[in-house]
Design an enzyme around this catalytic site. Sequence first.
Site, PDB file in Angstrom:
ATOM      1  N   GLY A 435       0.810  -1.259  -0.140  1.00 63.88           N
ATOM      2  CA  GLY A 435      -0.219   0.123  -0.057  1.00 63.88           C
ATOM      3  C   GLY A 435       0.613   1.161   0.119  1.00 63.88           C
ATOM      4  O   GLY A 435       1.959   1.413   0.648  1.00 63.88           O
ATOM      5  N   GLY A 437       0.049   5.853   0.173  1.00 58.38           N
ATOM      6  CA  GLY A 437      -1.024   6.854   0.274  1.00 58.38           C
ATOM      7  C   GLY A 437      -0.151   8.098   0.645  1.00 58.38           C
ATOM      8  O   GLY A 437       1.165   8.295   0.926  1.00 58.38           O
ATOM      9  N   VAL A 442       3.292   1.025   2.882  1.00 60.26           N
ATOM     10  CA  VAL A 442       3.126  -0.160   4.033  1.00 60.26           C
ATOM     11  C   VAL A 442       3.820  -1.149   3.133  1.00 60.26           C
ATOM     12  O   VAL A 442       3.483  -1.489   2.017  1.00 60.26           O
ATOM     13  CB  VAL A 442       1.924  -0.261   4.165  1.00 60.26           C
ATOM     14  CG1 VAL A 442       1.282  -1.465   5.057  1.00 60.26           C
ATOM     15  CG2 VAL A 442       0.992   0.977   4.650  1.00 60.26           C
ATOM     16  N   ASP A 553     -10.727  11.060   8.965  1.00 57.68           N
ATOM     17  CA  ASP A 553     -10.674  10.620   7.707  1.00 57.68           C
ATOM     18  C   ASP A 553     -11.520   9.109   7.621  1.00 57.68           C
ATOM     19  O   ASP A 553     -11.004   8.336   7.034  1.00 57.68           O
ATOM     20  CB  ASP A 553      -9.296  10.475   7.182  1.00 57.68           C
ATOM     21  CG  ASP A 553      -9.269  10.345   5.646  1.00 57.68           C
ATOM     22  OD1 ASP A 553     -10.160  10.735   5.100  1.00 57.68           O
ATOM     23  OD2 ASP A 553      -8.019  10.008   5.284  1.00 57.68           O
TER      24      ASP A 553
END
Length: 760
Positions: A435, A437, A442, A553
């Site tokens: 991942g 972002g 990650v 979020d």
Amino acid sequence: MPKAKDRMKVVSIHLAAAVVAVLLLLAAKRTPAIAVPSPQCQWQCGGVDIAFPFGIGDNCSLSAGFNLSCQEVQSGVYRPFQGNIEVLNISLINGTVRELNPVSTYCYDSSSGSMESSTWYFDASGTPYRFSDVQNKFTVIGCQTLAYITDNTDKSYQSGCVSTCQNVSDLTDGSCSGMGCCQTNIPKKMGFYNVSFDPASDTSQISRLGLGSCSYAVLMEAEEFSFSTTYITNTTAFNDTNSGRVPVVMDWAIRDDGAPSCELATRNETGTYACRSGNSKCVESPNGPGYLCNCSGGYEGNPYLPDGCHDVDECKKNSPCPSVGGVCHNTVGAYRCSCRAGRRLNKQNNTCDPDTTLITGVTIGFLVLVIFSSFGYMILQKRKLNQVKQDHFRQHGGMILFERMRSENGLAFTVFSEAELVKATDSYDKSRIIGKGGHGTVYKGIVKGNVPIAIKRCALIDDRQKKEFGQEMLILSQINHKNIVKLEGCCLEVEVPMLVYEFVPNGTLYELIHGKNQALQIPFSTLLRIAHEAAEGLSFLHSYASPPIIHGDVKSANILLDGNYMAKVSDFGASILAPSDKEQYVTMVQGTCGYLDPEYMQTCQLTEKSDVYSFGVILLEVLTGQEPLKLDGPETQRSLSSKFLSAMKENNLDVILPSHVNGGQGSNELIRGLAELAKQCLDMCGCNRPSMKEVADELGRLRKLSLHPWVQIDAEMIESQSLLSGTTTASFEIEVGTTGYPTQEAENLPMNPRSSYYAR
């Protein structure tokens, strides 16, 4: 022609400035030179700098021959004058003065039928000035024109210049070689000149051919003149262009009778030696008797004033030292060059050559130093590495946060070393990335005992990112809930801090609803359960965490799914601890478009009800299977929340629901209840929204409603039909990896070993 010559009139206008100059000279001979000009002197006029020995006013010039006046030539406009001659500029270094000199003319008057002349003479003899033989030329313009220049009435020097032309086509712009224009040099030492035209230069017939009726003659600065054919074809073009005056250059010098040369002047017998500065020197005049003063080498300024010459910093200008490796040192009146270490100055070539002797000595010394310091360096390097790790640990708040977690919560928390995480991720191999972002990258890692973990590495290391990292670690360290992703530990001894989470393998709720894999389906009841579990996690943050935590979020991409498809709320990079002061505002709105609370965007005040609004959007995703924001299509159809609220207002919910979300009475009641809950969460006023605990309780009630006997029978019928036909109308899409494995959950959901949304 004889009659025309009889009618010729010659008008000679003599320059009054010449008389004035002679009178000033006579006065100068009787007046001793002043030593220092008066402080009240005017040193500028009309933009022209006036430098001593020149001056404007009493006791301002070296002698009367250098006196100038500042006269008004038109309203509010002033110019410097020497007698009646306007001064353009003065140069001390070159010993020159540029002035405006009147042009002499010789024209045919058609009305009288005769030639009329307007001639000038310039008398500077006996003054400090001489006409520059280098920069001036006697210039004659006209057709069939012969003009003379003489240096005095005795005509000891006389010269002339002839200019002829028959056709305009013979003339060339910029050329002054006898066709329409003629120039000749003058000798040195000229202090007087007079202009006259030969009477045979009759332009009466030439004027009838369209070649002009005037001729011109003047001593002028050659560099400022460029011939134009219009001077011939237009009667007054030359005078109109130059206003009847053109620049002439005068060489000036100190020409006192008692000191006509440097040899006599330096004896100082007359007491009028003009070179007053201690760093000045005498220079013979290049044009006639007399001398000039210049500053000595390495000095600049005004040599005619006491202490007027000051040192020049040669190093600040174009350095005379070698450009490569050279260093310039300014000294009084001179400069000195040296070379940087390892080079030696070669004065013959003005270069800095390598100093082999110094290089050899330095090399040997360096080798000895390296040998003796190698062992000490290895020891210090190890200590330095440990110190750097400790500094990073303290910089990232490790000591404070670690002590707080141990003292307040007593949580099982592991502080990983950098080496452990490098080994767990195969040196952060790209294949281990699960991942990326805005808050970090990650990686999937395997630690001792073959336990999978997720390692979050901050993407940035600026102050804002460090603050977000510390914020997330502080928040997660205080939470122990089954529906919130568990923080296993951290690594703080590196420049880029890292968090270690439990590994959640089955992707996110976003993938489950909006995934592209059409091969597998999921019952609506499973989505309802996942939403309920996520609400329980957020309710825990709002109601049971101390102090309360606002996620900031909330979105379907931040709800992870574990091996049993249990919801895990993640990504606390935008979270804050609920402030005790109600007036606390954030400086920058954070979140995801489509989920952001409108009230939060207007007030910049993040509250628990902001999370409730975002969760309401997730409920809409569960209900409709649509994404929160679409950039294509009509503007009114882009926002899912706006479209939903409009449908609810018009009591036309079926318009946005997919066709498969239909069923019996109980199913309709479930859908209506879920839609009503979403509507309450999406209320524009935060105070009207339910709390997260009330949302979780209502979802629990709706789940129980879905288990009512007739509802369950209805659901089983639909699911049985789907199993028989291979399709279903009460299902949503999920994305499954090739290595997925089944679980024991009632829904019989697939496993997805990939999870790439820790860092969203």
